[in-house]
Enzyme design. Structure first.
Site, mmCIF file in Angstrom:
data_model
loop_
_atom_site.group_PDB
_atom_site.id
_atom_site.type_symbol
_atom_site.label_atom_id
_atom_site.label_comp_id
_atom_site.label_asym_id
_atom_site.label_seq_id
_atom_site.Cartn_x
_atom_site.Cartn_y
_atom_site.Cartn_z
ATOM 1 N N HIS A 72 41.643 33.035 42.885
ATOM 2 C CA HIS A 72 40.674 32.146 42.371
ATOM 3 C C HIS A 72 41.443 30.670 42.169
ATOM 4 O O HIS A 72 42.247 30.564 41.654
ATOM 5 C CB HIS A 72 39.617 32.489 41.265
ATOM 6 C CG HIS A 72 38.815 33.655 41.678
ATOM 7 N ND1 HIS A 72 38.265 34.524 40.959
ATOM 8 C CD2 HIS A 72 38.265 33.892 42.940
ATOM 9 C CE1 HIS A 72 37.473 35.357 41.402
ATOM 10 N NE2 HIS A 72 37.515 35.021 42.646
ATOM 11 N N HIS A 111 37.485 42.478 39.704
ATOM 12 C CA HIS A 111 37.114 41.218 39.687
ATOM 13 C C HIS A 111 37.624 40.322 41.085
ATOM 14 O O HIS A 111 36.483 39.744 41.661
ATOM 15 C CB HIS A 111 37.782 40.333 38.738
ATOM 16 C CG HIS A 111 37.614 38.769 38.606
ATOM 17 N ND1 HIS A 111 36.496 38.496 37.941
ATOM 18 C CD2 HIS A 111 38.299 37.794 38.906
ATOM 19 C CE1 HIS A 111 36.551 37.155 38.107
ATOM 20 N NE2 HIS A 111 37.730 36.603 38.627
HETATM 21 FE FE FE Z 1 39.296 32.906 36.390
HETATM 22 ZN ZN ZN Z 2 38.962 34.580 38.515
#
Ligand code: FE
Ligand code: ZN
Length: 242
Positions: free
Chosen positions: A57, A113
């Site tokens: 990310h 995640h």
């Molecule tokens: Fe993050």
């Molecule tokens: Zn993340």
């Protein structure tokens, strides 16, 4: 000794800057921005030699290129996400070792995640750099994985030595504490911690690192007895506006 500095960045990220005083090695974990980390390192006379990445990310990797250009550091991160982290030098997987000076960290695969999310676990001193898997009283959203994977990841973390310090990548604790209070209203440890968190945040102090022991006592996701409970709590938290 490993010194760990908390570098706040973006809206609620924490970038962790590690320095080993014996070797002089300096490592940055998840630099979502370059400027604040380069400033924090140079203010201490440290030169960043490595970046460790937990997942792809942008708020964890967007500082990579500028830090590499400024320092020539090497970047280590999840092999499974190498195509999404174009600055990567070394891809690692479960059981691989990275080092800061003579101190070893073991790579743990903790998907949920993101599909390739990893953590870096140092046994001595006991520390876990966990990205967006676990936060103080909370866990990461399930963007690319399942509640079953998160249950397993949190179970692995909960099985570490209770004194292990956990360095998560976001300051989400005030919201997590409010959710924990409504999820487990009879848990006195959660009530005590929620009050402590409120006091810390009122003066702008970080609530991280946390510890494995503290999360076992106060984190409703770590404390979920089964996958279905974790799944229901994660869904409720996604919609929670407390
Ligand atoms: Fe993050
Ligand atoms: Zn993340």
């Amino acid at each position: 000794m490993i010194e760990v500095v908390c570098v706040p960045a973006l809206s609620d990220n924490y970038i962790w800057l590690l320095h080993d005083d014996r070797s002089g090695d300096t490592v940055v974990v998840d630099p979502g921005a370059a400027g604040p980390v380069l400033a924090a390192a140079s203010a201490r006379g440290w030169t960043i030699g490595q970046i460790w990445i937990t997942h792809w990310h942008g708020d964890h990797v967007d500082g990579n290129a500028a830090i590499k250009a400024a320092t020539g550091c090497t970047i280590t991160g999840p092999a499974a996400e190498a195509d999404r982290i174009p600055t990567l030098d070394r891809g690692v997987a479960e059981g691989d070792t990275v080092r800061i000076g003579a101190v070893a960290a073991t790579v743990l695969e903790l998907p949920a995640h993101t599909a390739g999310h990893i953590g870096f676990h140092l046994a001595e001193p006991a520390m876990l750099f966990s990205g967006d898997v676990i936060f103080a009283m909370g866990c990461g959203r399930l963007f690319e994985g399942t509640a079953a994977q998160m249950h397993r990841a949190l179970g692995r973390i909960a099985a570490l030595d209770p004194d292990t310090r956990i360095y998560g990548a976001h300051e989400y604790t005030a919201s997590n504490a409010r959710f924990a209070l409504v999820t487990e209203p009879d848990n006195a440890a959660i009530r005590d911690r929620a009050a402590a968190v409120k006091a810390l945040r009122a003066v702008g102090r970080p609530t991280l690192p946390t510890t494995v022991g503290l999360e076992r006592a106060t984190n409703p996701f770590v404390r979920s007895p089964d996958v279905a409970t974790l799944a229901a709590r994660r869904t409720a938290k996604d919609a929670f506006r407390g």
